[in-house]
Motif scaffolding. Structure first.
Motif, short mmCIF file in Angstrom:
data_model
loop_
_atom_site.label_atom_id
_atom_site.label_comp_id
_atom_site.label_asym_id
_atom_site.label_seq_id
_atom_site.Cartn_x
_atom_site.Cartn_y
_atom_site.Cartn_z
N THR A 47 35.67 30.88 25.14
CA THR A 47 34.66 31.59 24.36
C THR A 47 33.29 31.06 24.77
O THR A 47 33.07 29.84 24.75
CB THR A 47 34.87 31.39 22.85
OG1 THR A 47 36.13 31.96 22.47
CG2 THR A 47 33.76 32.07 22.06
N THR A 54 35.46 50.30 22.85
CA THR A 54 35.30 48.91 22.44
C THR A 54 34.03 48.35 23.06
O THR A 54 33.37 48.98 23.86
CB THR A 54 36.48 48.06 22.93
OG1 THR A 54 36.38 47.91 24.35
CG2 THR A 54 37.80 48.71 22.59
N GLN A 55 33.71 47.13 22.66
CA GLN A 55 32.62 46.39 23.29
C GLN A 55 33.17 45.45 24.35
O GLN A 55 32.54 44.46 24.70
CB GLN A 55 31.84 45.61 22.23
CG GLN A 55 30.85 46.44 21.45
CD GLN A 55 29.71 46.94 22.34
OE1 GLN A 55 28.98 46.16 22.93
NE2 GLN A 55 29.59 48.25 22.44
N GLY A 56 34.35 45.78 24.86
CA GLY A 56 34.99 44.90 25.82
C GLY A 56 35.08 45.50 27.20
O GLY A 56 34.97 46.70 27.40
N SER A 61 28.23 46.82 27.52
CA SER A 61 28.67 46.00 26.39
C SER A 61 27.64 44.96 25.96
O SER A 61 27.98 43.84 25.56
CB SER A 61 30.00 45.29 26.73
OG SER A 61 31.01 46.24 26.96
N GLU A 120 35.26 40.37 25.54
CA GLU A 120 34.72 41.19 24.46
C GLU A 120 33.60 40.46 23.75
O GLU A 120 33.71 39.28 23.42
CB GLU A 120 35.82 41.56 23.47
CG GLU A 120 35.34 42.53 22.39
CD GLU A 120 36.47 43.38 21.83
OE1 GLU A 120 36.23 44.10 20.86
OE2 GLU A 120 37.60 43.30 22.38
N ARG A 121 32.52 41.20 23.53
CA ARG A 121 31.37 40.63 22.83
C ARG A 121 31.62 40.68 21.32
O ARG A 121 31.94 41.74 20.77
CB ARG A 121 30.11 41.38 23.19
CG ARG A 121 28.87 40.83 22.49
CD ARG A 121 27.61 41.40 23.04
NE ARG A 121 26.46 40.90 22.30
CZ ARG A 121 25.25 40.78 22.79
NH1 ARG A 121 25.02 41.14 24.04
NH2 ARG A 121 24.26 40.32 22.05
N THR A 122 31.48 39.54 20.66
CA THR A 122 31.65 39.44 19.21
C THR A 122 30.54 38.56 18.65
O THR A 122 29.75 37.97 19.40
CB THR A 122 33.01 38.83 18.85
OG1 THR A 122 33.06 37.47 19.32
CG2 THR A 122 34.16 39.61 19.46
N ASN A 123 30.50 38.44 17.34
CA ASN A 123 29.59 37.52 16.68
C ASN A 123 30.39 36.35 16.12
O ASN A 123 31.37 36.54 15.39
CB ASN A 123 28.83 38.21 15.55
CG ASN A 123 27.74 39.12 16.09
OD1 ASN A 123 27.12 38.82 17.11
ND2 ASN A 123 27.52 40.23 15.41
N PRO A 173 25.98 35.49 19.02
CA PRO A 173 26.81 36.36 19.86
C PRO A 173 27.64 35.55 20.84
O PRO A 173 27.18 34.55 21.38
CB PRO A 173 25.78 37.24 20.57
CG PRO A 173 24.53 36.44 20.57
CD PRO A 173 24.54 35.65 19.30
N GLN A 174 28.87 35.99 21.05
CA GLN A 174 29.78 35.29 21.94
C GLN A 174 30.53 36.28 22.82
O GLN A 174 30.67 37.46 22.47
CB GLN A 174 30.81 34.49 21.12
CG GLN A 174 30.22 33.36 20.30
CD GLN A 174 31.28 32.63 19.50
OE1 GLN A 174 32.23 33.25 19.02
NE2 GLN A 174 31.12 31.33 19.34
#
Length: 743
Positions: A296, A58-60, A158, A265-268, A274-275
């Motif tokens: 967030t 994961t990106q977490g 990450s 976790e990195r998300t869009n 990016p968040q």
């Protein structure tokens, strides 16, 4: 005349984003930051490539804090195993531990903790120490570095740059960043690749009502110039989110209190911004987990509160008030408030009322009442609040004029001055945690630096006896220096770091030098360093032993005060200060930091965080006791009204003068400020008391009245001052040494 402190706008973090940069690899902590015999290992020194954070599925990444493992609390061990098993199932890119890994950092506790880390997470867990790793650390962080790696350190994972920051202080509970650590951080952040968001994790939270690190404003000023998005912290065992100064601070709940971990976790987000999404994952008693959103954080654009960063902040001291004025840019805050930072706060949450500023055109103004403050150095915090509830805090230092003691001269050392100052005749000696020992000659109110030498890090008092200065070293040394020149006369290597104050005794007409090196008491020849004898104390000792020619007395972290034969080192008796079967409790509540006092023709006096006792010298039997934590300030003998008296200053300021033969109180009072280690200097029937927040006052030993107060600086003071030629010399955690003319 009033002095105006006008501070132009700090260069904003927005100007710095993308201003520097090559990719940061693994950066090593400089040798100046090491508190052990050798420098802390660099990131590249910690294991091989397989032991470094590596991408998971994961990106977490996971976060945990305050696990406090201890063999005496087996339920925590089971909780830790369950939490790690749950984390491993998610295959994180890394696991960040925000400190207080164990209860006191002993090898047994460290081994227990390491047994809970599953093989599939080995190398992915990164650490920063907590106060419980360093408060009672006999190894001066050597055990920590061997088990958990470099401190500080940084790495990329990450898509973010992660910094494990370490503002902890050996032998103390609160934090202090210090110049060396902040310089390291500045260099690290300058090299981060453009558009890479930065995450910092550390043990102590900063800002708002937290007052754990006395120089936290310097930290915040530094990080706001870089793309730091999140600071994760532990210590307070409570979950909270604070959007401030362009970043979000998240404090974590303690794993020791409930089975859980945090997931970042990195998300869009919307429009592809990016968040970093932070959630808490609780392990349920019946199996399974529940997930709770925490916050967030946007990883691009201006951070929280950035829109209301002030353009200028001016603080003027005039009379009995502070005039505060601020200006802002094109976007005005919804509210602006100011407060004088609390003068009595220490290592905790402190609350002081804010005063609202009133807007007139482009200026916001108010006046803060300073009538109750002593003259000297104070800090004012200005808070600008944005429409979304985030804020920007700015701290300014201001001098409040007034009568009383005045600072006559000032010098500085590399590192903090945590141990007491040494003095004899006109000589004053200070040792720093940066490994610098400096001597001044103080005459007629003026100071002349005589010499400076480099040694190992110094955490306790350099003792001046005759023409020799004895310096305890956290690098496993005790060093004798020529008091006139600083030249080394001899140096003894010890098995453990020397984190105690040496003392001189006389046995059968011969001088002996006594010092505790970790868990061993040594009797040495003061002229050569040759060993007469050694004795196992049974626990960690960081205080000061005493000798009456027949016996040597020392308090230790095994909850015992010990007496040894002064000629042979043979154990004679032990007195228990806390009845317990738990070694951890024995350490925390024992006399490990006791400055043993011998009453002339009377008892030996020992202290813990619970009480002070007068003990029969020959048997160790308790003759009297006084409840309260007087160990850190240390009992002081004085002659008051023609008879011997004992001054007991407790850590939160409660103060008693007692009869040293019976323990009966002659008077008691409240200083109004905390005192830790800095203690008091007795001058006739006056005791000059230095508080932990650098308050200095004259305590009348006949009445208990405190007057002639002055605030010497903004740093924590753990160093007992000395009196030289009518001038008091004091030092603090910022490495500042000041000569104060008394009035």
């Amino acid at each position: 005349m009033p002095t105006e402190h006008s501070n132009p706008r700090e260069v904003s973090r927005r100007i710095f984003l993308g201003a520097a940069g090559a990719t940061v690899g693994a950066l090593a902590a400089p040798a100046a930051l090491a508190t052990a015999a050798s420098a802390a290992p660099s990131n590249s020194d910690v294991g091989d490539a397989a032991d470094r954070p590596r991408p998971g599925s994961t990106q977490g990444f996971a976060l945990i804090s305050d696990t406090h493992l201890n063999p005496a609390a087996p339920a925590r061990t089971e909780t830790m195993r369950a939490v790690f098993a749950a984390i491993a199932e998610r295959d994180p890119a890394a696991v960040l531990h925000c400190g207080d890994i164990t209860d006191s950092g002993s090898p047994e506790q460290i081994a227990l903790y390491r047994s809970t880390v599953p093989a599939e997470l080995a190398g992915r867990v990164r650490y920063t120490p907590g106060n419980h790793e360093v408060r009672w650390d006999v190894s001066a962080k050597e055990e920590y570095h061997r088990a958990f790696g470099a401190s500080p350190q940084s790495f990329d994972v990450s898509g973010v740059h992660v910094v494990a920051l370490d503002p902890t202080m050996l032998l103390q509970e609160p934090g202090h960043f210090g110049g060396a650590l902040l310089d390291w951080l500045e260099k690290d952040l300058r090299r981060v690749r453009k558009n890479t968001p930065i995450v910092i994790f550390q043990h102590h939270p900063v800002g708002d009502a937290w007052y754990y690190a006395d120089d936290q404003d310097r930290f915040l000023e530094l990080v706001q110039r870089h793309d730091v998005r999140v600071v994760f912290a532990g210590h307070v065992h409570a979950e909270a989110v604070r959007p401030m100064n362009g970043l979000v601070e998240v404090t974590l709940k303690a794993v020791k209190d409930s089975p859980h971990y945090y997931w970042a976790e990195r998300t869009n987000g919307e429009a592809g911004v990016p968040q970093l999404v932070v959630t808490r994952v609780d392990l349920l008693a019946g199996g399974g987990t529940s997930t709770t959103p925490v916050t967030t954080v946007d990883l691009a654009g201006d951070g929280p509160g950035a829109d209301v960063e002030p353009h200028t902040v001016n603080v003027t001291a005039a009379g009995a008030a502070f005039a505060v004025r601020a200006t802002f840019g094109h976007r005005a805050p919804v509210a602006v408030r100011a407060q004088v930072l609390p003068e009595t706060g220490f290592s905790g949450t402190v609350n002081a009322p804010y005063t609202e500023l009133t807007r007139t055109g482009a200026n916001w103004r108010t006046s803060l009442d300073a009538a109750a403050l002593p003259p000297g150095t104070h800090q004012v915090r200005l808070r600008a609040v944005a429409a979304d509830g985030s804020w920007w805090d700015t701290v300014r230092t201001v001098e409040l004029p007034g009568a009383g003691p005045q600072v006559a001269w000032e010098g500085g050392l590399d590192g903090a001055v945590q141990g007491a100052l040494g003095g004899a005749g006109d000589l004053v000696v200070a040792g720093s945690t940066g490994g610098v020992v400096t001597a001044w000659s103080v005459r007629r109110g003026r100071a002349r630096q005589r010499w400076t030498v480099r040694t190992g890090p110094v955490y306790r008092e350099p003792v001046v006896v005759g023409s020799t200065v004895y310096v305890p070293g956290a690098d496993h040394t005790l060093t004798a220096l020529d008091a006139g020149t600083g030249r080394r006369r001899w140096q003894v290597r010890t098995a453990e770091p020397v984190l105690s104050t040496p003392s001189l005794g006389r046995v059968d007409g011969v001088d002996v030098l006594l010092v505790a090196a970790g868990t061993t008491l040594l009797s040495l020849d003061p002229a050569s360093g040759r060993e007469h004898w050694r004795a196992a104390i049974g626990g960690f000792a960081a205080g000061r032993p005493a000798c009456d020619g027949e016996r040597v007395y020392v308090g230790a972290g095994d909850s015992q005060a010990h007496a040894f034969d002064a000629r042979t080192g043979a154990p004679l008796w032990s007195f228990t200060t806390r009845v317990t079967t738990d070694p951890n409790t024995a350490l925390l509540y024992g006399p490990w930091d006791d400055r043993t006092v011998l009453v002339p023709n009377g008892p030996v006096v020992v202290s813990s965080v619970s009480a002070t006792w007068g003990l029969d010298r020959s048997t160790g039997q308790a003759l009297w006791s006084v409840a309260g934590s007087a160990m850190y300030a240390g009992p002081r003998l004085a002659t008051v009204g023609g008879s011997t008296a004992l001054l007991l200053i407790q850590e939160r300021g409660a103060t008693l003068l007692v009869d040293p033969a019976t323990g009966a109180a002659r008077w008691q009072t409240q200083l109004g400020f905390p005192v830790f280690n800095s203690g008091a200097v007795v001058d006739g029937e006056t005791a000059w008391v230095l508080g932990v927040n650098s308050q200095l006052g004259a305590l009348d030993l006949t009445t208990g009245k405190l007057d002639r107060l002055v605030k010497l600086g903004t740093g924590y003071s753990f160093s007992t001052p000395v009196l030289v030629d009518g001038q008091l010399v004091a030092a603090d955690q910022n490495g500042r040494v000041r000569g104060v003319d008394l009035a």
